[in-house]
Design an enzyme around this catalytic site. Structure first.
Site, PDB file in Angstrom:
ATOM      1  N   ASP A  63       0.817  -1.214   0.000  1.00  0.00           N
ATOM      2  CA  ASP A  63       0.000   0.000   0.000  1.00  0.00           C
ATOM      3  C   ASP A  63       0.851   1.265   0.000  1.00  0.00           C
ATOM      4  OD1 ASP A  63       0.946  -0.434   2.581  1.00  0.00           O
ATOM      5  OD2 ASP A  63      -1.019  -0.890   3.415  1.00  0.00           O
ATOM      6  N   ASN A 132      -7.076  -3.204  14.203  1.00  0.00           N
ATOM      7  CA  ASN A 132      -8.498  -3.391  13.877  1.00  0.00           C
ATOM      8  C   ASN A 132      -8.716  -4.533  12.868  1.00  0.00           C
ATOM      9  OD1 ASN A 132      -7.679  -2.359  11.432  1.00  0.00           O
ATOM     10  ND2 ASN A 132      -8.955  -0.519  11.488  1.00  0.00           N
ATOM     11  N   HIS A 134      -7.093  -4.928   9.947  1.00  0.00           N
ATOM     12  CA  HIS A 134      -6.890  -4.630   8.520  1.00  0.00           C
ATOM     13  C   HIS A 134      -5.655  -5.340   7.973  1.00  0.00           C
ATOM     14  CE1 HIS A 134      -4.533  -0.636   9.459  1.00  0.00           C
ATOM     15  NE2 HIS A 134      -3.665  -1.574   9.198  1.00  0.00           N
ATOM     16  N   GLU A 139      -9.587  -1.972   5.108  1.00  0.00           N
ATOM     17  CA  GLU A 139     -10.117  -1.643   6.421  1.00  0.00           C
ATOM     18  C   GLU A 139     -11.417  -2.405   6.697  1.00  0.00           C
ATOM     19  OE1 GLU A 139      -8.415  -0.039   8.597  1.00  0.00           O
ATOM     20  OE2 GLU A 139      -8.181   2.095   8.151  1.00  0.00           O
TER      21      GLU A 139
HETATM   22  C1  GLP Z   1      -0.412  -0.132   8.604  1.00  0.00           C
HETATM   23  C2  GLP Z   1      -0.137  -0.768   7.228  1.00  0.00           C
HETATM   24  C3  GLP Z   1      -0.237  -2.251   7.326  1.00  0.00           C
HETATM   25  C4  GLP Z   1       0.471  -2.687   8.580  1.00  0.00           C
HETATM   26  C5  GLP Z   1      -0.358  -2.299   9.755  1.00  0.00           C
HETATM   27  C6  GLP Z   1       0.302  -2.561  11.097  1.00  0.00           C
HETATM   28  O1  GLP Z   1      -1.393   0.803   8.603  1.00  0.00           O
HETATM   29  N1  GLP Z   1      -0.965  -0.309   6.148  1.00  0.00           N
HETATM   30  O2  GLP Z   1       0.323  -2.821   6.167  1.00  0.00           O
HETATM   31  O3  GLP Z   1       0.601  -4.086   8.598  1.00  0.00           O
HETATM   32  O4  GLP Z   1      -0.834  -0.992   9.640  1.00  0.00           O
HETATM   33  O5  GLP Z   1       1.288  -1.620  11.376  1.00  0.00           O
HETATM   34  P1  GLP Z   1       2.268  -1.792  12.583  1.00  0.00           P
HETATM   35  O6  GLP Z   1       3.192  -2.880  12.209  1.00  0.00           O
HETATM   36  O7  GLP Z   1       2.968  -0.468  12.703  1.00  0.00           O
HETATM   37  O8  GLP Z   1       1.462  -2.131  13.775  1.00  0.00           O
END
Ligand code: GLP
Length: 245
Positions: A63, A132, A134, A139
């Site tokens: 993304d 959450n 995702h 989402e």
């Molecule tokens: C982000 C990314 C995801 C990631 C997730 C967890 O928003 N878009 O690809 O896996 O949230 O992030 P983190 O590893 O900082 O908890």
């Protein structure tokens, strides 16, 4: 879903790096999907120094924030350059990335799906997990989207990503371009990494709850080759019987 609980977040990073290195060492042309976020920082630190032959690898990141050019300090492209791409000298021709600043984001999403398909799909997708539930920026909501698309970020997701923007939640773009559920679920192998107590509820629902668009990661249950690496905090709400080893 094969779930492993490892003693520490560092052990998760070690194990994830071993999986990625092992897949790459299999020695043929490979296509790997990659995540951003705090969770894979340790994985990338290990891959930077691992004896991995990057020359036959192609990558596609999950993304990117809408509106951000690759050079923006908050962009996922910049994150990947800093944490992996520059250090291992991966040439731009091997890097697949969504352009957040594309003039036509819908066309950019279509281009990305075509590029992934032309590469033969993802051999391995490494992904983190939103608190959450995702995946990428798919989402929770009334529907999920199959194709790469422009997603509106939930407030908690913008808060979780504020670190890339100096802690300023208002500076986090409201929308992002993300791989859809098709590219994720068609990956031939999926490696999920999650650490910390904030992920525990999503981890439990991902692995043992109903399939629901309210928790996008729950759809990984339909995939036949998902490996999940957790630290004890992320595994805190799992039934003991859910853990493989
Ligand atoms: C982000 C990314 C995801 C990631 C997730 C967890 O928003 N878009 O690809 O896996 O949230 O992030 P983190 O590893 O900082 O908890």
């Amino acid at each position: 879903m094969r779930i492993s609980v490892l003693p520490t977040a560092d052990a998760v990073a070690d194990a994830a790096a071993a999986v990625v290195s092992g897949v790459v060492a299999a020695g043929r042309d490979l296509v790997i999907g990659l995540p951003t976020g705090r969770t894979p920082v340790g994985l990338y630190a290990r891959l930077r120094t691992a004896p991995v032959d990057w020359s036959r690898l192609r990558t596609f990141n999950l993304d990117e924030f809408e509106g951000l050019p690759p050079s923006h300090p908050g962009s996922f492209r910049r994150y990947m350059d800093q944490h992996l791409f520059s250090a291992v000298g991966l040439p731009a021709s091997q890097i697949g990335f969504l352009r957040g600043d594309a003039a036509d984001p819908v066309a950019e999403c279509r281009r990305y799906d075509q590029a992934i398909a032309a590469a033969g799909g993802l051999d391995l997708l490494v992904c983190g997990l939103g608190a959450n539930g995702h995946l990428g920026f798919n989402e929770p909501g009334p529907v999920l989207w199959a194709a790469t698309h422009v997603a509106t970020l939930h407030p908690e997701t913008r808060t979780a990503n504020a670190g890339l923007f100096g802690g300023d939640v208002a500076a986090v773009p409201a929308r992002a371009l993300t791989m859809g559920m098709t590219a994720i679920l068609r990956a031939r192998r999926v490696l999920v990494i999650a650490t910390g107590r904030s992920k525990a509820a999503a981890v439990a629902a991902m692995s043992g709850g109903p399939l629901t668009t309210s928790l996008p990661a729950s759809w990984l249950q339909v995939h036949g080759a998902v490996e999940v690496l957790l630290d004890p905090a992320a595994a805190a709400l799992l039934a003991p019987t859910a853990v493989s080893r």
